[in-house]
Every structure is written in C-alpha cells, then in structure tokens.
Scaffold this motif. Structure first.
Motif, PDB file in Angstrom:
ATOM      1  N   GLU A 223       0.818  -1.213   0.000  1.00  0.00           N
ATOM      2  CA  GLU A 223       0.000   0.000   0.000  1.00  0.00           C
ATOM      3  C   GLU A 223       0.855   1.268   0.000  1.00  0.00           C
ATOM      4  O   GLU A 223       0.343   2.366  -0.220  1.00  0.00           O
ATOM      5  CB  GLU A 223      -0.945  -0.001   1.197  1.00  0.00           C
ATOM      6  CG  GLU A 223      -2.049  -1.052   1.086  1.00  0.00           C
ATOM      7  CD  GLU A 223      -3.044  -1.017   2.239  1.00  0.00           C
ATOM      8  OE1 GLU A 223      -4.170  -1.501   2.042  1.00  0.00           O
ATOM      9  OE2 GLU A 223      -2.691  -0.497   3.319  1.00  0.00           O
ATOM     10  N   ASN A 224       2.145   1.101   0.239  1.00  0.00           N
ATOM     11  CA  ASN A 224       3.055   2.246   0.261  1.00  0.00           C
ATOM     12  C   ASN A 224       3.147   2.913  -1.107  1.00  0.00           C
ATOM     13  O   ASN A 224       3.271   4.129  -1.206  1.00  0.00           O
ATOM     14  CB  ASN A 224       4.445   1.792   0.721  1.00  0.00           C
ATOM     15  CG  ASN A 224       5.362   2.954   1.025  1.00  0.00           C
ATOM     16  OD1 ASN A 224       4.939   3.982   1.556  1.00  0.00           O
ATOM     17  ND2 ASN A 224       6.633   2.802   0.685  1.00  0.00           N
ATOM     18  N   ASP A 225       3.102   2.101  -2.191  1.00  0.00           N
ATOM     19  CA  ASP A 225       3.217   2.693  -3.525  1.00  0.00           C
ATOM     20  C   ASP A 225       2.317   2.030  -4.581  1.00  0.00           C
ATOM     21  O   ASP A 225       2.337   2.404  -5.745  1.00  0.00           O
ATOM     22  CB  ASP A 225       4.660   2.647  -4.012  1.00  0.00           C
ATOM     23  CG  ASP A 225       5.213   1.228  -4.066  1.00  0.00           C
ATOM     24  OD1 ASP A 225       4.469   0.272  -3.756  1.00  0.00           O
ATOM     25  OD2 ASP A 225       6.401   1.067  -4.422  1.00  0.00           O
ATOM     26  N   ILE A 226       1.526   1.013  -4.168  1.00  0.00           N
ATOM     27  CA  ILE A 226       0.619   0.300  -5.087  1.00  0.00           C
ATOM     28  C   ILE A 226       1.373  -0.164  -6.338  1.00  0.00           C
ATOM     29  O   ILE A 226       0.909   0.003  -7.468  1.00  0.00           O
ATOM     30  CB  ILE A 226      -0.606   1.186  -5.466  1.00  0.00           C
ATOM     31  CG1 ILE A 226      -1.195   1.821  -4.211  1.00  0.00           C
ATOM     32  CG2 ILE A 226      -1.677   0.337  -6.134  1.00  0.00           C
ATOM     33  CD1 ILE A 226      -1.734   0.832  -3.201  1.00  0.00           C
ATOM     34  N   ASN A 227       2.555  -0.713  -6.110  1.00  0.00           N
ATOM     35  CA  ASN A 227       3.327  -1.262  -7.220  1.00  0.00           C
ATOM     36  C   ASN A 227       2.746  -2.618  -7.600  1.00  0.00           C
ATOM     37  O   ASN A 227       2.564  -3.480  -6.740  1.00  0.00           O
ATOM     38  CB  ASN A 227       4.793  -1.407  -6.783  1.00  0.00           C
ATOM     39  CG  ASN A 227       5.660  -2.045  -7.836  1.00  0.00           C
ATOM     40  OD1 ASN A 227       5.654  -3.263  -7.993  1.00  0.00           O
ATOM     41  ND2 ASN A 227       6.432  -1.234  -8.534  1.00  0.00           N
ATOM     42  N   PRO A 228       2.431  -2.866  -8.888  1.00  0.00           N
ATOM     43  CA  PRO A 228       1.778  -4.126  -9.279  1.00  0.00           C
ATOM     44  C   PRO A 228       2.565  -5.370  -8.873  1.00  0.00           C
ATOM     45  O   PRO A 228       1.967  -6.356  -8.444  1.00  0.00           O
ATOM     46  CB  PRO A 228       1.680  -4.009 -10.808  1.00  0.00           C
ATOM     47  CG  PRO A 228       1.702  -2.552 -11.083  1.00  0.00           C
ATOM     48  CD  PRO A 228       2.587  -1.950 -10.041  1.00  0.00           C
ATOM     49  N   ALA A 229       3.882  -5.337  -9.021  1.00  0.00           N
ATOM     50  CA  ALA A 229       4.691  -6.505  -8.662  1.00  0.00           C
ATOM     51  C   ALA A 229       4.646  -6.746  -7.163  1.00  0.00           C
ATOM     52  O   ALA A 229       4.511  -7.890  -6.701  1.00  0.00           O
ATOM     53  CB  ALA A 229       6.133  -6.312  -9.140  1.00  0.00           C
ATOM     54  N   ALA A 230       4.778  -5.687  -6.365  1.00  0.00           N
ATOM     55  CA  ALA A 230       4.729  -5.827  -4.909  1.00  0.00           C
ATOM     56  C   ALA A 230       3.358  -6.319  -4.459  1.00  0.00           C
ATOM     57  O   ALA A 230       3.250  -7.145  -3.543  1.00  0.00           O
ATOM     58  CB  ALA A 230       5.056  -4.496  -4.247  1.00  0.00           C
ATOM     59  N   MET A 231       2.297  -5.820  -5.098  1.00  0.00           N
ATOM     60  CA  MET A 231       0.946  -6.274  -4.762  1.00  0.00           C
ATOM     61  C   MET A 231       0.787  -7.749  -5.081  1.00  0.00           C
ATOM     62  O   MET A 231       0.194  -8.508  -4.300  1.00  0.00           O
ATOM     63  CB  MET A 231      -0.090  -5.450  -5.514  1.00  0.00           C
ATOM     64  CG  MET A 231      -0.162  -3.991  -5.060  1.00  0.00           C
ATOM     65  SD  MET A 231      -1.332  -3.035  -6.033  1.00  0.00           S
ATOM     66  CE  MET A 231      -2.876  -3.789  -5.531  1.00  0.00           C
ATOM     67  N   GLU A 232       1.318  -8.194  -6.209  1.00  0.00           N
ATOM     68  CA  GLU A 232       1.210  -9.600  -6.582  1.00  0.00           C
ATOM     69  C   GLU A 232       1.965 -10.489  -5.597  1.00  0.00           C
ATOM     70  O   GLU A 232       1.473 -11.557  -5.215  1.00  0.00           O
ATOM     71  CB  GLU A 232       1.748  -9.807  -8.001  1.00  0.00           C
ATOM     72  CG  GLU A 232       1.691 -11.240  -8.499  1.00  0.00           C
ATOM     73  CD  GLU A 232       0.277 -11.751  -8.734  1.00  0.00           C
ATOM     74  OE1 GLU A 232       0.118 -12.969  -8.963  1.00  0.00           O
ATOM     75  OE2 GLU A 232      -0.674 -10.935  -8.688  1.00  0.00           O
ATOM     76  N   VAL A 233       3.146 -10.049  -5.177  1.00  0.00           N
ATOM     77  CA  VAL A 233       3.907 -10.798  -4.168  1.00  0.00           C
ATOM     78  C   VAL A 233       3.081 -10.935  -2.900  1.00  0.00           C
ATOM     79  O   VAL A 233       3.010 -12.011  -2.286  1.00  0.00           O
ATOM     80  CB  VAL A 233       5.252 -10.089  -3.869  1.00  0.00           C
ATOM     81  CG1 VAL A 233       5.883 -10.640  -2.590  1.00  0.00           C
ATOM     82  CG2 VAL A 233       6.219 -10.257  -5.038  1.00  0.00           C
ATOM     83  N   CYS A 234       2.431  -9.851  -2.499  1.00  0.00           N
ATOM     84  CA  CYS A 234       1.601  -9.872  -1.292  1.00  0.00           C
ATOM     85  C   CYS A 234       0.417 -10.812  -1.457  1.00  0.00           C
ATOM     86  O   CYS A 234       0.144 -11.647  -0.583  1.00  0.00           O
ATOM     87  CB  CYS A 234       1.132  -8.460  -0.979  1.00  0.00           C
ATOM     88  SG  CYS A 234       0.148  -8.341   0.526  1.00  0.00           S
ATOM     89  N   PHE A 235      -0.299 -10.703  -2.575  1.00  0.00           N
ATOM     90  CA  PHE A 235      -1.452 -11.570  -2.826  1.00  0.00           C
ATOM     91  C   PHE A 235      -1.048 -13.047  -2.760  1.00  0.00           C
ATOM     92  O   PHE A 235      -1.726 -13.870  -2.135  1.00  0.00           O
ATOM     93  CB  PHE A 235      -2.041 -11.273  -4.201  1.00  0.00           C
ATOM     94  CG  PHE A 235      -2.816  -9.988  -4.265  1.00  0.00           C
ATOM     95  CD1 PHE A 235      -3.649  -9.586  -3.237  1.00  0.00           C
ATOM     96  CD2 PHE A 235      -2.709  -9.168  -5.392  1.00  0.00           C
ATOM     97  CE1 PHE A 235      -4.363  -8.416  -3.312  1.00  0.00           C
ATOM     98  CE2 PHE A 235      -3.435  -7.986  -5.475  1.00  0.00           C
ATOM     99  CZ  PHE A 235      -4.260  -7.601  -4.435  1.00  0.00           C
ATOM    100  N   ARG A 236       0.045 -13.381  -3.432  1.00  0.00           N
ATOM    101  CA  ARG A 236       0.485 -14.778  -3.467  1.00  0.00           C
ATOM    102  C   ARG A 236       0.849 -15.287  -2.077  1.00  0.00           C
ATOM    103  O   ARG A 236       0.528 -16.422  -1.714  1.00  0.00           O
ATOM    104  CB  ARG A 236       1.683 -14.926  -4.412  1.00  0.00           C
ATOM    105  CG  ARG A 236       1.348 -14.700  -5.878  1.00  0.00           C
ATOM    106  CD  ARG A 236       2.579 -14.827  -6.759  1.00  0.00           C
ATOM    107  NE  ARG A 236       2.289 -14.490  -8.152  1.00  0.00           N
ATOM    108  CZ  ARG A 236       3.180 -14.532  -9.132  1.00  0.00           C
ATOM    109  NH1 ARG A 236       4.444 -14.885  -8.857  1.00  0.00           N
ATOM    110  NH2 ARG A 236       2.851 -14.211 -10.375  1.00  0.00           N
ATOM    111  N   PHE A 237       1.543 -14.444  -1.286  1.00  0.00           N
ATOM    112  CA  PHE A 237       1.914 -14.852   0.069  1.00  0.00           C
ATOM    113  C   PHE A 237       0.676 -15.109   0.912  1.00  0.00           C
ATOM    114  O   PHE A 237       0.587 -16.129   1.624  1.00  0.00           O
ATOM    115  CB  PHE A 237       2.784 -13.771   0.720  1.00  0.00           C
ATOM    116  CG  PHE A 237       3.212 -14.114   2.126  1.00  0.00           C
ATOM    117  CD1 PHE A 237       4.411 -14.763   2.367  1.00  0.00           C
ATOM    118  CD2 PHE A 237       2.399 -13.801   3.217  1.00  0.00           C
ATOM    119  CE1 PHE A 237       4.805 -15.090   3.659  1.00  0.00           C
ATOM    120  CE2 PHE A 237       2.782 -14.120   4.517  1.00  0.00           C
ATOM    121  CZ  PHE A 237       3.991 -14.774   4.730  1.00  0.00           C
ATOM    122  N   LEU A 238      -0.278 -14.210   0.865  1.00  0.00           N
ATOM    123  CA  LEU A 238      -1.481 -14.340   1.683  1.00  0.00           C
ATOM    124  C   LEU A 238      -2.245 -15.619   1.337  1.00  0.00           C
ATOM    125  O   LEU A 238      -2.741 -16.322   2.226  1.00  0.00           O
ATOM    126  CB  LEU A 238      -2.383 -13.118   1.495  1.00  0.00           C
ATOM    127  CG  LEU A 238      -1.811 -11.781   1.984  1.00  0.00           C
ATOM    128  CD1 LEU A 238      -2.714 -10.625   1.559  1.00  0.00           C
ATOM    129  CD2 LEU A 238      -1.611 -11.779   3.493  1.00  0.00           C
TER     130      LEU A 238
END
Length: 635
Positions: A580-595
């Motif tokens: 949520e710090n920068d709404i970077n698509p790659a970072a968001m995808e990493v987060c989604f996959r981890f969760l």
C-alpha cells in the motif's frame, strides 16, 4: 545444424557458457530497495547511498573473493596439535591471511561500529544491518565473530551506564567496549560467546564450568589487572576462537553467572626481557570439522585457571547473556536473508546468460522462460517477505535503543503505521519477535536458497572456487548452520510459547493486538487488501484466544506451528503495508500470493491480476529489468 555439419567439441573448442556477472546488489536487489524505502526516512537514504553503493561494489571485487577463497582453502588449525616440540601444552590457533584481511575489512567498514556511533538515531540499526546484508555473501563467516562482538558491546555498554559498577570492573569494561566498537584493526577486539557444554546445546542448566572468587596478581590485559574470578571447565562449541575476549557462563555458589574474560594475558615484567603474552588459561582441545563455515574456527576449549570479571550479579547469568542472544539472533536473520539475497542475485545473473531449448528447435534465455520465471518469482517473493520481517525487527531494535520513541519530523508514512505508540509495547513485541524472527527467517532461507542453487542446474552444485562470485554451494553450506546455532527451531518455538504462556504473555498478546490493528487500520475501505485484512484479523483473534485459554502443556506439541503462524501473520501485515506504500503491481502480486499460500486470505478472492511472464520478470528484476547500472561486479 545437422550432426554431420557439426564439429566435435574438445577441451578448448566448442560451446562455453558466459560467466554470469553479479550486479551491485545495493541497486539491483528489488527487495533491498523496498526495505530501505519502507524503514528509512528519505534524508537517511540520501545520506547513506554513496557509502553503501561503493561498499556494494567493493565486496564484489576480485580482491575480496580472493580472500574468501584463501579463507576457505586454508582452514584454521592448531599448530603442533596443541603441543610444542617437547610436549608442553600450547594453544596457538593459525588462521589464513584471507580470514584476517576480511576481518580487518569488516572492522574498517564499521560492521559493528555503525551500531554504536548513533549517526542515524533510531535508523542506526537498519543502516548497520543493510551493510551487513550486503556483506554476508562475501565475508567467509567473519560476521559470526562480528555478531558476538556486537552483543558483547551492547552488554558492556549497559553495565557502564550503571552507578553500581565498581571502579576496577569499570576500567576493564570501558577498555574492552572501546575496542569492540573500534574501526581501527590494530586496536579493535572481537569477542566470543561461550555457553554450550557437552550436557546440552541451548540447555545451559547443567553447566559444569565453575567460577571461584580467588583474587590474584598473576597477569594483565591491556595494562589492566586480570579478573578476581578463577574459571575452570570445558566448552563444547566456541566459535570466534581467534577473538581477543569472550563472554561466558559459569556456575558460582549463587547460581549460573556471566563473566568477561580476555583470551590472552600479559605476564608481569620481572626482568629486562620483553613482556610476554600467554593464554589466559584457555586451551584448544580440538577444532570442529563442520559441514559448512569451514573458514570459521570453532573449537572445544578447556578452561584452567582462566581469570575473569563477573558481569552483573551472581545467579543472573541467563538474564545477562540474553542481551547478547538478542543481538546474535538478529545477525543470524540478517545473515540468512543476506545469503538468500546473494543466491538470488547469482540465479538472476545466470538467467540472463543461460540459453535453453524451448521446443520445436526454438531456444530462449532462462529469463524469458515462463516456467523458470514463475519459479524465480516465488523465490523473490519468499525472500521479500523474510527481508521485510528481518528489517522490521531490526528497526524496532533500533527504536528500543533510544531513550524515548522519536518524534516524527517528516510527513506521515507507511512506516508510521508500523511503529507502536508506547515504548513498553516495543519491548513486549521484541520479547516474542526475536525468537520467532530467528527461527522463521533462518529455516525458510535455507530451503529457498537451495532453490537458487537448483536454478543454476549442475553448476550450482559445484564448489566453484575458480569463480568464487557465483559459488552458491559455499553460501548454501554456510547458511545451513543458521537454523541450528543461537537456538534450533524447536528451542525457539519452546521459548516463544514460554513467553506467551508466562507472566508477561497477556501483555505480549495485547501488544500484538494493538500493533496489528494500527498497521492494518480501522477502515479497510476500498483497499485491494480489504478482504485479506479482515481474514488476518480473524485468524489472529482465533490464535490469540487459543493461546490465552489452553495450557502450556497442551500447546507445547504445536509450538512450532504456533511460531510459524505468528510469523506468517506478521509478514502478511508487513507485505500489505509495503504494498500500500506505492501500489506497485509486482509488490501487490507478491503480497497476494503470500497471503493465499500461507492461508491468510480466501483463495481466489483477492484479485484478478494475471501472473504472466512480464509480471514475474518485474517481481524478480524490478521495473527496469534491462537497465544497466554503472556499478557491477568487477569479475
């Protein structure tokens, strides 16, 4: 080309694989950059960038890797097997020139000293450990004595603030402290930490080393008298055997206690002959032959009339030594992500130069293989979750070492969401965070680093000393010790459960409650992670209630599962805040996959993003995959 048109290869002709070239990780490591952005103010990042960027270059130089190869090839040994030519007992440890040079390089670059110079106030520890992170893959294990040196410095510093410290101890402790935090290799000391005995590893209750009050004038160290305590016993594992001092545990009439002891002593000058040094009653029985960390001297030691000073009060040895354990456990986690980060850097560079068949006569680079990049993205995602957790713990440690929680002098940031409002909450969080952090990060880094080694195929399994910069087998061997020393996974799981079911357990759980609520926010609104935030809150609430209701005995068989569940919740929260710090698509995808993978969100309920090749490339290489930095490996 048909086989009839091909020429047979020879030892010197035919195909030769291009050697991968590792980029400066300060720039090239996507997770490293995101960690800096999350945990450091912009002003600090601007200040440290020139130094860390230059350091990132230096540690990939031929000079450094030549020292590494020398330290690995010329392993430590005891001269004469511990006896002189006429059978008298000696204890002369011989280490390689490469080991000494790496040790001096680390000292000069402030690997320990940065943590005590307080140049960056609450950010000091993060800056220090960012440098350690870069250093890990190139230091041939000199970070092990650095960890113990840092821990010893923190312990002595605590006592130097005490008004109860008697004058003789104060002079000795001040001299030792000044040397432990020095950047001058001619002055600096490193420290050992000797706890383990034959009767148990982390279980020190059966310690057979005995300390006796017996004042004597039989030697000096740094022109100061040796301690009034005589220490006798046998230590089973003692890394950093070539150190100048040690902190150790020994039994006294009042119970297990902590002592400071120099490794050598200076004999009284009773004649015109030069002043001589001898062992302070410390003799190497034998050096350990280990699976990894070959360059690091680890010994069985006999202590006979070793002179030392009591640290703190008699009978409070566990309480005193825990200050060192907290530091060494942070170093273990930093080393784990440092090894993993280097392994990923090697695998990334290999994927850019290795061509493979793609069917029907087609060939492509591994970086363009959908299957390979999917695997690499999983590695990068796991690495980022562990990196965030490690530097969150490091950041909280740095804040806890300030006199008060620092006032915010910058606009509100994602970092502010992660900072507890009360210093007491930080101390409660750290009490459970250190064992959970060390256990999780070290355990998972080993498995993920093996994936990096496998990403190179057979070359990854080779001990590539002729190309030391890509010698991933060496760092894998060394990484494997991290889940064992400073507490195995089960020991740390037991420690975690003991805290949570003990007298401060309810306070720790309440502190976790407050931290999770603040970090996730009270209004989930239109956040793409709204559903996941609700799931995490529910999962944590269920675990918290279970920890409050069930007895320690009933929970104990599940202690390891509980530890990993706590770590998953913490990492899930950190990944959400980071995304949520920068709404970077790659970072968001990493987060989604981890969760999803760790059961913190309903599968498929999070997003409709496609995890295609380009997105996986972005996860692994960042936004500028083809960008060429001026700073690269000089090999």
């Amino acid at each position: 080309m048909s086989s009839a048109q091909r020429k047979p290869s020879t030892a010197n002709d035919g195909f030769f694989q291009t050697v991968p070239s590792i980029r400066n990780q300060f720039y090239d490591d996507v997770s490293f950059q995101r960690v800096m952005d999350l945990f450091l103010p912009k002003s600090v990042i601007e200040s440290i960038t020139p130094e860390l960027a230059n350091f990132g270059d230096e540690i990939l130089s031929k000079r450094i890797f030549d020292w590494v190869t020398d330290a690995e090839r010329n392993v430590p040994y005891v001269r004469g097997g511990g006896r002189d030519a006429f059978g008298r007992r000696t204890s002369e440890l011989v280490v390689s020139e490469g080991w000494r040079q790496l040790q001096n390089f680390g000292i000069e670059n402030g690997i320990v000293a940065i943590g005590y110079e307080q140049k960056y106030s609450e950010s000091t520890r993060v800056v220090q450990m960012l440098k350690n992170h870069l250093w890990t893959g190139s230091n041939a294990n000199v970070s092990c004595p650095s960890a113990m040196t840092d821990g010893a410095a923190k312990l002595l510093k605590t006592h130097l603030f005490s008004t109860q410290l008697e004058p003789a101890s104060r002079r000795v402790f001040q001299d030792a402290y000044d040397r432990l935090i020095s950047r001058d290799p001619q002055k600096a000391w490193t420290s050992g930490q000797w706890m383990t005995e034959r009767g148990g590893g982390s279980d020190v209750s059966g310690t057979e080393t005995i300390a006796t009050w017996a004042p004597s004038n039989d030697g000096f160290v740094s022109n100061l008298p040796l301690g009034p305590w005589r220490i006798d016993g046998f230590k089973w594992f003692s890394s950093a055997t070539d150190s100048s001092m040690t902190v150790l545990l020994a039994q006294t009439p009042k119970g297990l206690s902590t002592f400071f002891a120099p490794i050598c002593r200076t004999l009284p000058n009773t004649s015109a002959s030069p002043i001589e040094k001898e062992s302070n009653g410390i003799f190497i029985q034998r050096l350990k032959n280990k699976f990894g960390t070959k360059s690091l001297p680890t010994a069985e030691l006999e202590l006979s009339n070793t002179r030392g000073y009591l640290i703190g009060k008699e009978g409070q040895g566990i309480q005193e030594i825990s200050a060192i354990l907290n530091i060494t456990r942070v170093y273990s986690a930093i080393s784990a992500v440092g090894y993993l980060g280097r392994g990923l850097a090697i695998a990334k560079s290999f994927a850019k130069v290795r061509e493979v068949g793609a069917g029907k006569g087609k060939r492509l680079m591994l970086k363009d293989s959908p299957l390979h990049m999917n695997t690499m993205a999983k590695i990068a995602g796991e690495y980022h979750s562990l990196n965030l957790f490690t530097f969150f713990g490091t950041w909280l440690l740095g804040i806890s070492e300030q006199d008060q929680i620092p006032a915010r002098s910058e606009p509100p940031s994602s970092r502010a969401r992660l900072q507890p409002d009360d210093p007491a909450n930080i101390q409660l969080l750290l009490r459970v965070l250190f064992p959970v952090l060390k256990a999780t990060v070290c355990k998972r880094s080993i498995h993920t680093l093996q994936e990096c080694m496998e990403a190179l195929g057979g070359v990854g399994y080779l001990d590539n000393t002729e190309n030391e910069s890509i010698n991933i087998a060496r760092i894998y061997r060394d990484c494997c010790v991290l889940s064992i020393w400073e507490g195995t996974t089960d020991v740390l799981a037991s420690d975690t459960l003991r805290v949570l079911s003990g007298r401060i357990g309810n306070g720790v759980l309440n502190a976790m409650d407050r931290w999770i609520s603040k970090a996730l926010g009270s209004d989930f609104g239109s956040s793409p992670f709204a559903s996941a935030k609700r799931d995490i809150t529910t999962i944590w609430g269920t675990l918290r209630d279970r920890l409050r209701k069930e007895s320690h005995e009933k929970l104990l068989p599940s202690a390891r599962d509980i530890l990993f569940q706590i770590s998953d919740i913490i990492m899930g929260v950190l990944l959400i805040v980071d995304s949520e710090n920068d709404i970077n698509p790659a970072a968001m995808e990493v987060c989604f996959r981890f969760l999803e993978e760790h059961g913190l969100a309903s599968s498929g309920a999070l997003r409709n993003l496609e995890g295609g090749l380009k997105l996986n490339q972005q996860i692994v290489y960042g936004d500028g995959m083809e960008k060429s930095f001026a700073s690269q490996s000089k090999l």
